[in-house]
Design a protein around this motif. Structure first.
Motif, PDB file in Angstrom:
ATOM      1  N   ALA A 259       0.990  -1.211  -0.035  1.00 46.75           N
ATOM      2  CA  ALA A 259       0.027   0.040   0.100  1.00 46.75           C
ATOM      3  C   ALA A 259       0.900   1.165  -0.139  1.00 46.75           C
ATOM      4  CB  ALA A 259      -0.926   0.023   1.183  1.00 46.75           C
ATOM      5  N   THR A 260       1.934   1.263   0.570  1.00 46.90           N
ATOM      6  CA  THR A 260       2.849   2.416   0.914  1.00 46.90           C
ATOM      7  C   THR A 260       3.509   2.787  -0.597  1.00 46.90           C
ATOM      8  OG1 THR A 260       3.537   1.963   3.016  1.00 46.90           O
ATOM      9  CG2 THR A 260       4.904   3.390   1.954  1.00 46.90           C
ATOM     10  N   SER A 261       3.612   1.687  -1.414  1.00 45.68           N
ATOM     11  CA  SER A 261       4.446   1.771  -2.644  1.00 45.68           C
ATOM     12  C   SER A 261       3.311   2.514  -3.645  1.00 45.68           C
ATOM     13  CB  SER A 261       4.827   0.316  -3.266  1.00 45.68           C
ATOM     14  OG  SER A 261       3.693  -0.502  -3.410  1.00 45.68           O
ATOM     15  N   MET A 262       1.752   1.953  -3.158  1.00 45.38           N
ATOM     16  CA  MET A 262       0.781   2.858  -3.961  1.00 45.38           C
ATOM     17  C   MET A 262       0.936   4.270  -3.890  1.00 45.38           C
ATOM     18  SD  MET A 262      -2.046  -0.077  -3.749  1.00 45.38           S
ATOM     19  CE  MET A 262      -3.226   0.773  -5.362  1.00 45.38           C
ATOM     20  N   VAL A 263       1.216   4.461  -2.924  1.00 45.40           N
ATOM     21  CA  VAL A 263       1.190   6.185  -2.606  1.00 45.40           C
ATOM     22  C   VAL A 263       2.540   6.932  -3.109  1.00 45.40           C
ATOM     23  CG1 VAL A 263      -0.809   6.069  -0.980  1.00 45.40           C
ATOM     24  CG2 VAL A 263       1.467   6.051  -0.405  1.00 45.40           C
ATOM     25  N   GLY A 264       3.374   6.192  -3.535  1.00 44.70           N
ATOM     26  CA  GLY A 264       4.663   6.722  -4.161  1.00 44.70           C
ATOM     27  C   GLY A 264       5.897   6.880  -3.005  1.00 44.70           C
ATOM     28  N   ASP A 265       5.641   6.250  -1.676  1.00 48.29           N
ATOM     29  CA  ASP A 265       6.562   6.555  -0.450  1.00 48.29           C
ATOM     30  C   ASP A 265       7.395   5.132  -0.634  1.00 48.29           C
ATOM     31  OD1 ASP A 265       8.178   6.850   1.627  1.00 48.29           O
ATOM     32  OD2 ASP A 265       6.517   7.190   2.852  1.00 48.29           O
ATOM     33  N   HIS A 266       8.623   5.196  -1.606  1.00 45.23           N
ATOM     34  CA  HIS A 266       9.237   3.819  -2.065  1.00 45.23           C
ATOM     35  C   HIS A 266      10.207   3.519  -0.990  1.00 45.23           C
ATOM     36  CE1 HIS A 266       6.931   3.877  -5.835  1.00 45.23           C
ATOM     37  NE2 HIS A 266       7.369   5.039  -5.898  1.00 45.23           N
ATOM     38  N   ARG A 267      10.562   4.628  -0.241  1.00 42.86           N
ATOM     39  CA  ARG A 267      11.665   4.632   0.980  1.00 42.86           C
ATOM     40  C   ARG A 267      11.078   3.571   1.970  1.00 42.86           C
ATOM     41  NH1 ARG A 267      15.310   9.473   2.992  1.00 42.86           N
ATOM     42  NH2 ARG A 267      16.063   9.239   0.936  1.00 42.86           N
ATOM     43  N   ARG A 268       9.901   4.083   2.352  1.00 42.29           N
ATOM     44  CA  ARG A 268       9.145   3.421   3.520  1.00 42.29           C
ATOM     45  C   ARG A 268       8.830   2.006   2.847  1.00 42.29           C
ATOM     46  NH1 ARG A 268       3.258   3.889   6.071  1.00 42.29           N
ATOM     47  NH2 ARG A 268       3.924   2.901   7.931  1.00 42.29           N
ATOM     48  N   ALA A 269       8.361   1.762   1.794  1.00 44.07           N
ATOM     49  CA  ALA A 269       8.041   0.660   1.147  1.00 44.07           C
ATOM     50  C   ALA A 269       9.092  -0.264   1.270  1.00 44.07           C
ATOM     51  CB  ALA A 269       7.381   0.668  -0.191  1.00 44.07           C
ATOM     52  N   ARG A 270      10.226  -0.007   1.104  1.00 43.46           N
ATOM     53  CA  ARG A 270      11.400  -0.782   0.816  1.00 43.46           C
ATOM     54  C   ARG A 270      11.867  -1.356   2.639  1.00 43.46           C
ATOM     55  NH1 ARG A 270      13.095   2.531  -3.099  1.00 43.46           N
ATOM     56  NH2 ARG A 270      14.371   3.856  -1.737  1.00 43.46           N
ATOM     57  N   SER A 271      11.527  -0.315   3.489  1.00 44.99           N
ATOM     58  CA  SER A 271      11.932  -0.366   4.970  1.00 44.99           C
ATOM     59  C   SER A 271      10.749  -1.475   5.341  1.00 44.99           C
ATOM     60  CB  SER A 271      11.809   0.957   5.665  1.00 44.99           C
ATOM     61  OG  SER A 271      11.931   0.675   6.952  1.00 44.99           O
ATOM     62  N   LEU A 272       9.695  -1.338   5.010  1.00 44.01           N
ATOM     63  CA  LEU A 272       8.644  -2.316   5.482  1.00 44.01           C
ATOM     64  C   LEU A 272       8.780  -3.757   4.925  1.00 44.01           C
ATOM     65  CD1 LEU A 272       5.520  -0.074   4.971  1.00 44.01           C
ATOM     66  CD2 LEU A 272       6.380  -0.962   7.073  1.00 44.01           C
ATOM     67  N   LEU A 273       9.463  -3.694   3.681  1.00 50.24           N
ATOM     68  CA  LEU A 273       9.879  -5.043   3.157  1.00 50.24           C
ATOM     69  C   LEU A 273      10.774  -5.630   3.933  1.00 50.24           C
ATOM     70  CD1 LEU A 273       9.749  -4.767  -0.766  1.00 50.24           C
ATOM     71  CD2 LEU A 273       8.263  -6.112   0.773  1.00 50.24           C
ATOM     72  N   ALA A 274      11.824  -4.961   4.229  1.00 53.52           N
ATOM     73  CA  ALA A 274      12.859  -5.332   5.329  1.00 53.52           C
ATOM     74  C   ALA A 274      12.535  -6.056   6.373  1.00 53.52           C
ATOM     75  CB  ALA A 274      13.993  -4.370   5.502  1.00 53.52           C
ATOM     76  N   ALA A 275      11.410  -5.146   7.070  1.00 52.82           N
ATOM     77  CA  ALA A 275      10.796  -5.597   8.284  1.00 52.82           C
ATOM     78  C   ALA A 275      10.051  -6.952   8.243  1.00 52.82           C
ATOM     79  CB  ALA A 275       9.992  -4.729   8.869  1.00 52.82           C
ATOM     80  N   THR A 276       9.334  -7.118   7.112  1.00 51.74           N
ATOM     81  CA  THR A 276       8.768  -8.173   6.609  1.00 51.74           C
ATOM     82  C   THR A 276       9.557  -9.412   6.580  1.00 51.74           C
ATOM     83  OG1 THR A 276       6.944  -7.047   5.364  1.00 51.74           O
ATOM     84  CG2 THR A 276       7.054  -9.314   4.952  1.00 51.74           C
ATOM     85  N   GLU A 277      10.510  -9.263   5.827  1.00 52.30           N
ATOM     86  CA  GLU A 277      11.372 -10.556   5.595  1.00 52.30           C
ATOM     87  C   GLU A 277      12.154 -10.943   6.901  1.00 52.30           C
ATOM     88  OE1 GLU A 277      15.168 -11.683   2.684  1.00 52.30           O
ATOM     89  OE2 GLU A 277      14.970  -9.626   3.312  1.00 52.30           O
ATOM     90  N   SER A 278      12.418  -9.740   7.761  1.00 54.98           N
ATOM     91  CA  SER A 278      13.014 -10.021   9.093  1.00 54.98           C
ATOM     92  C   SER A 278      12.070 -10.953  10.147  1.00 54.98           C
ATOM     93  CB  SER A 278      13.428  -8.748   9.825  1.00 54.98           C
ATOM     94  OG  SER A 278      13.963  -9.054  11.202  1.00 54.98           O
ATOM     95  N   ALA A 279      10.808 -10.462  10.042  1.00 54.62           N
ATOM     96  CA  ALA A 279       9.719 -11.168  10.671  1.00 54.62           C
ATOM     97  C   ALA A 279       9.640 -12.574  10.241  1.00 54.62           C
ATOM     98  CB  ALA A 279       8.431 -10.588  10.965  1.00 54.62           C
ATOM     99  N   LEU A 280       9.442 -12.834   8.973  1.00 54.92           N
ATOM    100  CA  LEU A 280       9.148 -14.117   8.498  1.00 54.92           C
ATOM    101  C   LEU A 280      10.402 -14.993   8.931  1.00 54.92           C
ATOM    102  CD1 LEU A 280       7.227 -15.532   6.911  1.00 54.92           C
ATOM    103  CD2 LEU A 280       8.585 -14.906   4.866  1.00 54.92           C
ATOM    104  N   MET A 281      11.629 -14.461   8.757  1.00 55.11           N
ATOM    105  CA  MET A 281      12.692 -15.494   9.107  1.00 55.11           C
ATOM    106  C   MET A 281      12.853 -15.913  10.655  1.00 55.11           C
ATOM    107  SD  MET A 281      15.897 -13.511   7.336  1.00 55.11           S
ATOM    108  CE  MET A 281      17.097 -14.368   7.969  1.00 55.11           C
ATOM    109  N   LYS A 282      11.890 -15.281  11.639  1.00 57.59           N
ATOM    110  CA  LYS A 282      11.754 -15.686  13.056  1.00 57.59           C
ATOM    111  C   LYS A 282      10.441 -16.416  13.137  1.00 57.59           C
ATOM    112  CE  LYS A 282      13.897 -10.904  14.439  1.00 57.59           C
ATOM    113  NZ  LYS A 282      13.404  -9.691  14.936  1.00 57.59           N
ATOM    114  N   ALA A 283       9.703 -16.730  12.085  1.00 61.72           N
ATOM    115  CA  ALA A 283       8.294 -17.418  12.280  1.00 61.72           C
ATOM    116  C   ALA A 283       9.003 -18.901  12.462  1.00 61.72           C
ATOM    117  CB  ALA A 283       7.457 -16.928  11.302  1.00 61.72           C
ATOM    118  N   ASP A 284       8.053 -19.646  13.057  1.00 61.94           N
ATOM    119  CA  ASP A 284       8.163 -21.070  12.991  1.00 61.94           C
ATOM    120  C   ASP A 284       7.774 -21.505  11.324  1.00 61.94           C
ATOM    121  OD1 ASP A 284       5.437 -21.313  12.842  1.00 61.94           O
ATOM    122  OD2 ASP A 284       5.288 -21.348  15.023  1.00 61.94           O
TER     123      ASP A 284
END
Length: 408
Positions: A259-284
């Motif tokens: 959703a963030t990328s849809m409004v043009g905030d690509h820096r925040r979108a990339r930051s959120l992707l990094a947080a997503t990847e980090s969380a997924l690596m910690k999941a069972d």
């Protein structure tokens, strides 16, 4: 002056129309409210029922329409998606839904933990059918189970703990039914299901389903091109789950990134992707049937973010990665992924690759019942028209005609 008593004459014409349409008066009132709000009439409230109509009754109305696919067009046409819908806060829904009182003298049913488990297991089974055969088959089953089994249990006698668990289980099923309606392009119906799921989750004090539902509403808004609304809903979902586990955090932040990328905030979108990847690596390794999130879903979100950022080749690569990571039984998901991949490959100028992806799309599409799949099929035929004389499209044409005949 003598008092005059005003006599109300029953509207027999309306009564006959409602009987012919198999609509309840509450369902009719809800549709009128929503249409009035969309027309800009100030007295109308599109996301609320008339006084005296409870959430359970509204679910019955929705479910009865969904049990008969031939009647869905009536409800879908009347209930339109509203981009200005007010979403209740979790605190506001905590006591918004109460169990319906039992009529005096009526035989009552008492439920326990076994009935709650039945609802949860049935919800998981319906989710499996959705993945394998599509929402066209799974949605009527969900609606019938809601109306015929879950609603009576919501109105049954139970301990406070069991009642709360039943509200939570029901909210999961209502959310799933809304998800299926969304992908069957019944967006007004889906939005209504989502609102009922929010109320049920609030009554059950179930933050997880509440957040999942807000996230589903965000996805719906993004699919319809409402980027600002999608971001508002995605942010609200994340904010409502401060103590979420890593898999749920990934589920929520992945949609935030899209959703963030849809409004043009690509820096925040990339930051959120990094947080997503980090969380997924910690999941069972456990993968939930409802609201599950895995490497395939993450790669799909990466593809969305890259596409919004005008990185078409990167988006294509991420979609291919999403397909490689996708579980074998998710036929409906593959239909969507391959269709998008083909569209983007064609946009990039790779016609042969696009036709190969559409061939794989057809392999799964012919086995499912899905309005979203139908839309992708129509898009494929439209996009290939300018290339109908090329070798790749001529080779694909017989297969397209074969599937079209099967679907007609």
């Amino acid at each position: 002056m003598a008092n005059r008593t005003r006599t109300r004459t029953p509207n027999e014409g309306l009564r006959r129309l409602l009987e012919q349409a198999a609509w309840s008066r509450s369902q009719f009132a809800l549709v009128v409210n929503r249409l009035g709000a969309e027309a800009g009439l100030p007295p109308a409230v599109s996301d609320q029922a008339p006084p005296g109509v409870d959430t359970v009754e509204e679910i019955v109305d929705l479910g009865r329409a969904d049990m008969d696919p031939s009647r869905r067009g009536v409800v879908t046409a009347a209930g339109l998606f509203s981009a200005a819908l007010a979403v209740p806060l979790f605190s506001e829904t905590a006591h918004a839904v109460e169990a319906a009182p039992v009529s005096p003298g009526k035989q009552t049913v008492r439920i326990g933990a076994g009935q709650v488990e039945s609802v949860r297991r049935m919800t998981d089974k319906i989710a499996d059918i959705l993945d394998e055969l599509g929402g066209g088959h799974a949605r009527p089953m969900a609606a019938a189970f809601l109306v015929n089994t879950v609603v009576p249990w919501l109105r049954a006698e139970a301990t406070d703990a069991v009642r709360k668990d039943m509200w939570a289980a029901a909210s999961d099923l209502v959310y799933l039914t809304g998800w299926m309606a969304m992908y069957e392009r019944a967006h007004g119906t889906a939005q209504t299901y989502y609102l009922k799921a929010l109320k049920l989750a609030g009554r059950a004090e179930d933050h997880v389903t509440y957040c999942r539902t807000l996230r589903g509403m965000s996805l719906q808004a993004s699919n319809l091109g409402h980027g600002a609304l999608a971001l508002k809903l995605a942010d609200s979902a994340a904010e409502a789950a401060p103590q979420a586990g890593p898999r749920l955090r990934a589920f929520l932040t992945g949609q935030q990134a899209h959703a963030t990328s849809m409004v043009g905030d690509h820096r925040r979108a990339r930051s959120l992707l990094a947080a997503t990847e980090s969380a997924l690596m910690k999941a069972d390794n456990r993968r939930e049937s409802i609201g599950g999130y895995d490497q395939s879903a993450y790669a799909f979100h990466v593809s969305h973010v890259l596409y919004e950022g005008k990185d078409l080749p990167g988006s294509i690569s991420a979609l291919q990665q999403a397909l490689r990571a996708q579980p074998a039984n998710e036929r409906q998901g593959r239909v969507h992924f391959y269709a998008l991949l083909a569209q983007r490959q064609l946009e990039y100028g790779h016609l042969d690759a696009a036709c190969d992806s559409w061939t794989r799309f057809l392999e799964d599409y012919e086995h499912i019942s899905s309005a979203r799949g139908d839309e992708h099929f129509d898009t494929m035929r439209l996009r290939l028209k300018p290339y109908r004389d090329t070798r790749a499209v001529r080779q694909l044409a017989p297969r397209v005609a074969e599937v079209a005949a099967l679907k007609s």
